[in-house]
Every structure is written in C-alpha cells, then in structure tokens.
Design a protein around this motif. Structure first.
Motif, PDB file in Angstrom:
ATOM      1  N   MET A 104       0.828  -1.224   0.000  1.00 56.86           N
ATOM      2  CA  MET A 104       0.000   0.000   0.000  1.00 56.86           C
ATOM      3  C   MET A 104       0.852   1.259   0.000  1.00 56.86           C
ATOM      4  SD  MET A 104      -3.112   0.789  -0.224  1.00 56.86           S
ATOM      5  CE  MET A 104      -3.636   2.467  -0.567  1.00 56.86           C
ATOM      6  N   SER A 105       2.049   1.159   0.519  1.00 57.65           N
ATOM      7  CA  SER A 105       2.919   2.347   0.575  1.00 57.65           C
ATOM      8  C   SER A 105       3.354   2.806  -0.806  1.00 57.65           C
ATOM      9  CB  SER A 105       4.142   2.047   1.437  1.00 57.65           C
ATOM     10  OG  SER A 105       3.756   1.809   2.781  1.00 57.65           O
ATOM     11  N   VAL A 106       3.188   1.952  -1.811  1.00 56.85           N
ATOM     12  CA  VAL A 106       3.513   2.375  -3.172  1.00 56.85           C
ATOM     13  C   VAL A 106       2.640   3.554  -3.589  1.00 56.85           C
ATOM     14  CG1 VAL A 106       3.531   1.629  -5.578  1.00 56.85           C
ATOM     15  CG2 VAL A 106       4.331   0.083  -3.796  1.00 56.85           C
ATOM     16  N   TYR A 107       1.428   3.649  -3.053  1.00 49.70           N
ATOM     17  CA  TYR A 107       0.492   4.741  -3.398  1.00 49.70           C
ATOM     18  C   TYR A 107       0.286   5.683  -2.209  1.00 49.70           C
ATOM     19  CZ  TYR A 107      -0.551   1.861  -7.458  1.00 49.70           C
ATOM     20  OH  TYR A 107      -0.446   1.135  -8.614  1.00 49.70           O
ATOM     21  N   ARG A 108       1.322   5.849  -1.421  1.00 51.64           N
ATOM     22  CA  ARG A 108       1.222   6.691  -0.219  1.00 51.64           C
ATOM     23  C   ARG A 108       0.928   8.149  -0.548  1.00 51.64           C
ATOM     24  NH1 ARG A 108       6.562   8.790   0.533  1.00 51.64           N
ATOM     25  NH2 ARG A 108       6.400   8.856   2.821  1.00 51.64           N
ATOM     26  N   ARG A 109       1.449   8.678  -1.659  1.00 53.96           N
ATOM     27  CA  ARG A 109       1.162  10.071  -2.043  1.00 53.96           C
ATOM     28  C   ARG A 109      -0.192  10.198  -2.739  1.00 53.96           C
ATOM     29  NH1 ARG A 109       6.579  12.801  -2.749  1.00 53.96           N
ATOM     30  NH2 ARG A 109       8.147  11.170  -2.430  1.00 53.96           N
ATOM     31  N   THR A 110      -0.568   9.172  -3.505  1.00 57.33           N
ATOM     32  CA  THR A 110      -1.804   9.243  -4.297  1.00 57.33           C
ATOM     33  C   THR A 110      -3.044   9.054  -3.438  1.00 57.33           C
ATOM     34  OG1 THR A 110      -0.543   8.282  -6.119  1.00 57.33           O
ATOM     35  CG2 THR A 110      -2.931   8.383  -6.368  1.00 57.33           C
ATOM     36  N   PHE A 111      -3.009   8.070  -2.524  1.00 53.38           N
ATOM     37  CA  PHE A 111      -4.157   7.779  -1.653  1.00 53.38           C
ATOM     38  C   PHE A 111      -3.710   7.833  -0.192  1.00 53.38           C
ATOM     39  CE2 PHE A 111      -4.621   5.149  -5.534  1.00 53.38           C
ATOM     40  CZ  PHE A 111      -5.699   5.816  -6.100  1.00 53.38           C
ATOM     41  N   PRO A 112      -3.444   9.040   0.339  1.00 52.56           N
ATOM     42  CA  PRO A 112      -2.889   9.126   1.706  1.00 52.56           C
ATOM     43  C   PRO A 112      -3.845   8.628   2.786  1.00 52.56           C
ATOM     44  CG  PRO A 112      -3.469  11.299   0.882  1.00 52.56           C
ATOM     45  CD  PRO A 112      -3.595  10.371  -0.274  1.00 52.56           C
ATOM     46  N   LEU A 113      -5.133   8.919   2.673  1.00 51.51           N
ATOM     47  CA  LEU A 113      -6.074   8.491   3.712  1.00 51.51           C
ATOM     48  C   LEU A 113      -6.301   6.984   3.658  1.00 51.51           C
ATOM     49  CD1 LEU A 113      -8.719  11.379   3.670  1.00 51.51           C
ATOM     50  CD2 LEU A 113      -6.622  11.132   5.009  1.00 51.51           C
ATOM     51  N   THR A 114      -6.399   6.434   2.465  1.00 48.26           N
ATOM     52  CA  THR A 114      -6.530   4.982   2.328  1.00 48.26           C
ATOM     53  C   THR A 114      -5.289   4.284   2.861  1.00 48.26           C
ATOM     54  OG1 THR A 114      -7.895   5.318   0.360  1.00 48.26           O
ATOM     55  CG2 THR A 114      -6.984   3.124   0.702  1.00 48.26           C
ATOM     56  N   THR A 115      -4.134   4.853   2.598  1.00 51.74           N
ATOM     57  CA  THR A 115      -2.889   4.295   3.113  1.00 51.74           C
ATOM     58  C   THR A 115      -2.888   4.281   4.638  1.00 51.74           C
ATOM     59  OG1 THR A 115      -1.675   5.064   1.161  1.00 51.74           O
ATOM     60  CG2 THR A 115      -0.377   4.549   3.117  1.00 51.74           C
ATOM     61  N   LEU A 116      -3.360   5.359   5.253  1.00 52.44           N
ATOM     62  CA  LEU A 116      -3.415   5.416   6.721  1.00 52.44           C
ATOM     63  C   LEU A 116      -4.369   4.367   7.272  1.00 52.44           C
ATOM     64  CD1 LEU A 116      -2.676   6.754   9.395  1.00 52.44           C
ATOM     65  CD2 LEU A 116      -4.537   8.406   8.997  1.00 52.44           C
ATOM     66  N   LEU A 117      -5.504   4.167   6.633  1.00 51.62           N
ATOM     67  CA  LEU A 117      -6.462   3.167   7.094  1.00 51.62           C
ATOM     68  C   LEU A 117      -5.871   1.752   7.013  1.00 51.62           C
ATOM     69  CD1 LEU A 117      -9.285   2.371   8.031  1.00 51.62           C
ATOM     70  CD2 LEU A 117     -10.011   2.368   5.632  1.00 51.62           C
ATOM     71  N   VAL A 118      -5.237   1.446   5.892  1.00 50.17           N
ATOM     72  CA  VAL A 118      -4.613   0.130   5.729  1.00 50.17           C
ATOM     73  C   VAL A 118      -3.474  -0.057   6.738  1.00 50.17           C
ATOM     74  CG1 VAL A 118      -3.310  -1.337   4.138  1.00 50.17           C
ATOM     75  CG2 VAL A 118      -5.280  -0.034   3.321  1.00 50.17           C
ATOM     76  N   CYS A 119      -2.693   0.996   6.957  1.00 52.46           N
ATOM     77  CA  CYS A 119      -1.595   0.908   7.921  1.00 52.46           C
ATOM     78  C   CYS A 119      -2.122   0.646   9.334  1.00 52.46           C
ATOM     79  CB  CYS A 119      -0.773   2.189   7.897  1.00 52.46           C
ATOM     80  SG  CYS A 119       0.218   2.409   6.398  1.00 52.46           S
ATOM     81  N   THR A 120      -3.243   1.272   9.677  1.00 50.28           N
ATOM     82  CA  THR A 120      -3.825   1.053  11.009  1.00 50.28           C
ATOM     83  C   THR A 120      -4.285  -0.394  11.173  1.00 50.28           C
ATOM     84  OG1 THR A 120      -4.559   3.366  11.040  1.00 50.28           O
ATOM     85  CG2 THR A 120      -5.586   1.864  12.611  1.00 50.28           C
ATOM     86  N   LEU A 121      -4.944  -0.941  10.159  1.00 50.82           N
ATOM     87  CA  LEU A 121      -5.383  -2.345  10.220  1.00 50.82           C
ATOM     88  C   LEU A 121      -4.190  -3.290  10.300  1.00 50.82           C
ATOM     89  CD1 LEU A 121      -8.263  -2.239   7.575  1.00 50.82           C
ATOM     90  CD2 LEU A 121      -8.463  -2.195  10.075  1.00 50.82           C
ATOM     91  N   CYS A 122      -3.168  -3.009   9.530  1.00 49.69           N
ATOM     92  CA  CYS A 122      -1.978  -3.872   9.551  1.00 49.69           C
ATOM     93  C   CYS A 122      -1.291  -3.819  10.918  1.00 49.69           C
ATOM     94  CB  CYS A 122      -1.003  -3.457   8.461  1.00 49.69           C
ATOM     95  SG  CYS A 122      -1.591  -3.800   6.787  1.00 49.69           S
ATOM     96  N   LEU A 123      -1.224  -2.636  11.527  1.00 47.23           N
ATOM     97  CA  LEU A 123      -0.613  -2.534  12.850  1.00 47.23           C
ATOM     98  C   LEU A 123      -1.421  -3.302  13.890  1.00 47.23           C
ATOM     99  CD1 LEU A 123       1.651  -1.255  14.553  1.00 47.23           C
ATOM    100  CD2 LEU A 123       0.118   0.699  14.954  1.00 47.23           C
ATOM    101  N   THR A 124      -2.736  -3.258  13.755  1.00 46.97           N
ATOM    102  CA  THR A 124      -3.586  -4.006  14.690  1.00 46.97           C
ATOM    103  C   THR A 124      -3.328  -5.499  14.595  1.00 46.97           C
ATOM    104  OG1 THR A 124      -5.289  -2.288  14.474  1.00 46.97           O
ATOM    105  CG2 THR A 124      -5.962  -4.418  15.391  1.00 46.97           C
ATOM    106  N   VAL A 125      -3.236  -6.020  13.376  1.00 47.02           N
ATOM    107  CA  VAL A 125      -2.930  -7.435  13.188  1.00 47.02           C
ATOM    108  C   VAL A 125      -1.525  -7.751  13.709  1.00 47.02           C
ATOM    109  CG1 VAL A 125      -2.633  -9.273  11.477  1.00 47.02           C
ATOM    110  CG2 VAL A 125      -4.493  -7.612  11.228  1.00 47.02           C
ATOM    111  N   ASP A 126      -0.603  -6.819  13.501  1.00 45.73           N
ATOM    112  CA  ASP A 126       0.783  -7.047  13.921  1.00 45.73           C
ATOM    113  C   ASP A 126       0.887  -7.178  15.436  1.00 45.73           C
ATOM    114  OD1 ASP A 126       3.747  -6.933  12.990  1.00 45.73           O
ATOM    115  OD2 ASP A 126       3.668  -5.451  14.617  1.00 45.73           O
ATOM    116  N   VAL A 127       0.001  -6.501  16.176  1.00 42.43           N
ATOM    117  CA  VAL A 127       0.052  -6.569  17.634  1.00 42.43           C
ATOM    118  C   VAL A 127      -0.227  -7.992  18.134  1.00 42.43           C
ATOM    119  CG1 VAL A 127      -1.113  -5.766  19.741  1.00 42.43           C
ATOM    120  CG2 VAL A 127      -0.520  -4.142  17.949  1.00 42.43           C
ATOM    121  N   PHE A 128      -1.052  -8.733  17.404  1.00 47.44           N
ATOM    122  CA  PHE A 128      -1.411 -10.087  17.835  1.00 47.44           C
ATOM    123  C   PHE A 128      -0.440 -11.143  17.293  1.00 47.44           C
ATOM    124  CE2 PHE A 128      -5.342  -7.660  17.988  1.00 47.44           C
ATOM    125  CZ  PHE A 128      -5.821  -7.982  19.253  1.00 47.44           C
TER     126      PHE A 128
END
Length: 408
Positions: A54-78
């Motif tokens: 998702m970071s490939v489109y970090r400039r193009t879709f910044p809000l979508t990137t943040l949402l995906v990053c938040t979900l990935c961090l949540t999974v990473d915690v477990f």
C-alpha cells in the motif's frame, strides 16, 4: 479501475521496507517476542507485505494508506511483530498529514496528541507500573510525532507555494505596469509627433499643390518660400523629438527640447495665417487670459502644452478643410478657474480636403484633454448671427487649479 502510476521514490521506499522486514523476520528479531501470541510467526509477514504494497500509493491515496496501515498494525500486535510494520505505520500517519485534505491535516496532530495523553493516563491507571508510561511514550512517537512533523512540513510547503505565487503575481503586475507604461509613452510620442509635424507637412502639401497648379512665377516663388520655411521648422522639431528619444546622446550633442507653451501662441497664429493666405484664410487671436498682457499669467505646464497643441491641431485642420474665411482662436481664463480654448472656422460642403489627413488629430486632442480631466467638443455649430450658415468649432475646457491655493 486504472490505478495511477506510482511515484518512483514511493516504490523505492516500499521495496526497501519489505526487504528490511523480511531480513528481520529471518533473523528472528521481533518486537513482541514469540510467546503467548495467538497468531503464528509467519502471520507477521501478512501485514508487512500489505503495508509495504500500500505504501507504493502513499502520495496518491494518503487516507486509504493510513487506514490500511492502522489495520496492519492491529494485526501485527497479535503476532510476534515487526519493527518495519510499526515504522511504515508512522510513515502512513506522516503522509496523511502532508498529502491529505487540509482539514484532516490540521486535525490529525490534535487527535493523535489527545489519544497519546489518554492512552498514557489509562494504562498508568490500570497497570500501575512504570512500563505504562513507556508504552504511552512509544505510542506518541509512532502517532503524534509523525503527525506533528507532517504538519510542520506541510506548513513550510504551503508558505513556499504562497511566496512563489506572490512572486509570480508581482512579476505579472510589474510586466503589466511595464506594458502600460510603454503603451502610454508610445501614445504620448505619437501625439507629439503628429502635433509637431502635421502642421508643417499640411502647409507644404497645400502650397506645393498651388505651385504645381498655378502658372504664375510670383505665386510659385511665394509657395516655395512657405514650403522651405515649413520644411526647415518641421525638420528642427523632428530633430528635437529624436534627441529626446536617443538613449546614447550626450549633453553636448543634444539640442535643448523646449516644451511648447502659450507664450509662443502668437507666433503659431502668425505662421498659420501665412500658411493659409493662399487658401483664403485669415487667422486671428483673442487671448483673454487673466494677466497675460502684463506677463503675469502662469498656468501649469501640462495645461499650457495641451492648450498649445489643441490650437495647433485645430489650425492644421482648418488649413486642410476650412472654407475661405476667418479662423478665430480664443482663450479665456480667470485665476483659479479653468482655461477655455475655442477655435472656429468657416464650414461648408467643399470639394474635399486640400491635404490628406489621418484622423489622428481629433483623437490626440481628446486624449490630451482626458489626461487633464477636461472636456472637448468638435463639430459644426450655428453661426454667431443665428442664420443657416454654420461654423466648425473646437471647444476645449481644461481645469486649472490656482497654484497659490494650498494642497488639499
């Protein structure tokens, strides 16, 4: 849906992050340890791959990137956890502030700051151990820190863009001012050139026609004298104008360019009478300016120049078009009032002008009067006796402020 082409730097960042995360995983370097986690070790690679993709489109879709990053961090915690996933989440917060909508960018630092304080206080109250403060600090480093940094970077970029826009606008205004100044100067030069030369050339054209059409030695000699006189004077005035336009002329070789004034009006009228004698024209001057007989009449230089040029152009037009008869020039001025210039000549349906005209004379007179906020009228009017015969009249009213009055 056709996705836009990603930025080259974003691709480099994503590939480097993925390779770094795989290296840490292969070495067994985890952020959460490998005990008491509901997900297997390999599960930590899933959020790592997704967040890097998702970071490939970090400039193009910044809000979508943040949402995906938040979900990935949540999974990473477990899972056993990856340091690269946490870093990429922080990058997602940063790019959402830098490239996201303005309202979101302004609110994100405030929201992340409030969440940091709230989480730190809640964990401290629940766990009651010093490590709770450390967890709050880490949460602030990966949320509030990137958001604040992004806000600072965005503010600097907006300030730079605003400064660039102001510079472009200033340059545009300067260019517009330059063009207007050049246009105004060209118009002024055109008026001066027309007023200085047209009178002499008209006299030359009329008298040369008389010399050609009349087979009389005395008339021819008189016409040639007038032609020579006007040629010499026109050439001298042309040289004075050229001297003003020369940038490389030194003070020694430049002739003094005296500005015409009403002091030379009698000479102008006398010359016009000489030039118009062959056409049956007589020119008279009625100067009723206050104090002009005692030499105390003083008018602003722009007003005197405009009045002189209006009389000069009116006499030139009379020489070209007027019927045989009297050309009357009248000036009326009282102190602190206004200067009225009136030039009248015989008007009739003749065979046509005695010399060709460009039509720029009336335009030049109107421009001169407009610059002084005055009024001008030119056209046929009833004669003084109220009969059917008409006269051609040019009447200009030039505002004059008494120089003794204090400035407003």
């Amino acid at each position: 849906m056709h996705l836009p082409r990603p930025h080259r730097d974003d691709v480099v960042i994503a590939v480097a992050a993925l390779l770094g995360g795989l290296l840490l995983w292969s070495l067994g370097l985890y952020t959460n340890g490998d005990v008491n986690r509901p997900l297997p070790k390999w599960a930590t690679l899933v959020p790592l791959v997704v967040i890097c993709a998702m970071s490939v489109y970090r400039r193009t879709f910044p809000l979508t990137t943040l949402l995906v990053c938040t979900l990935c961090l949540t999974v990473d915690v477990f899972s056993v956890g990856s340091l690269v996933t946490i870093i990429m989440f922080s990058d997602g917060v940063y790019v959402s502030v830098v490239y996201g909508p303005p309202r979101f960018a302004h609110r994100t630092p405030v929201i992340t700051g409030m969440l940091t304080v709230a989480m730190t206080g809640l964990l401290t109250a629940l766990l009651q151990v010093p490590e709770a403060l450390l967890i709050g600090v880490v949460f602030g480093l990966i949320t509030f820190g990137p958001a604040t940094t992004g806000a600072i970077v965005r503010n600097h970029r907006e300030a730079a863009d605003a400064a660039k826009l102001r510079a472009e606008q200033t340059a545009l205004l300067a260019e517009m001012d330059r063009v207007q100044a050049v246009t105004a100067e060209r118009s002024r030069m055109a008026r001066e050139l027309h007023d200085m030369v047209a009178n002499h050339l008209s006299a030359i054209a009329i008298h040369s026609t008389a010399a050609i059409s009349l087979d009389d030695a005395a008339t021819t000699r008189s016409a040639l004298n007038v032609i020579r006189e006007n040629s010499v004077e026109g050439l001298a005035e042309m040289r004075r104008l050229i001297g003003l336009l020369r940038d490389d002329a030194s003070a020694d070789d430049r002739e003094p360019a005296a500005r015409p004034s009403l002091a030379g009006l009698e000479s102008l009228v006398a010359q016009a009478g000489t030039n118009g004698a062959a056409s049956g024209l007589t020119v008279t001057l009625d100067d009723r300016r206050a104090g002009q007989n005692s030499g105390e009449a003083t008018l602003p230089a722009p007003v005197e120049l405009a009045a002189y040029r209006i009389v000069q152009e009116s006499l030139t037009n009379a020489l070209k078009h007027a019927e045989p008869g009297e050309v009357h020039v009248r000036l009326v001025h009282t102190a602190g009032d206004r200067l009225t210039v009136t030039v009248t000549s015989a008007y009739g349906a003749g065979a046509g002008p005695r010399a060709p005209g460009s039509g720029a004379g009336l335009v030049g007179m109107r421009e001169r009067v407009a610059l002084l906020d005055g009024e001008i009228e030119a056209g046929p009017v009833p004669g003084p006796d109220g009969g059917p015969e008409k006269i051609w009249q040019v009447r200009a009213v030039l505002p004059v402020r008494d120089e003794k009055e204090p400035d407003a």
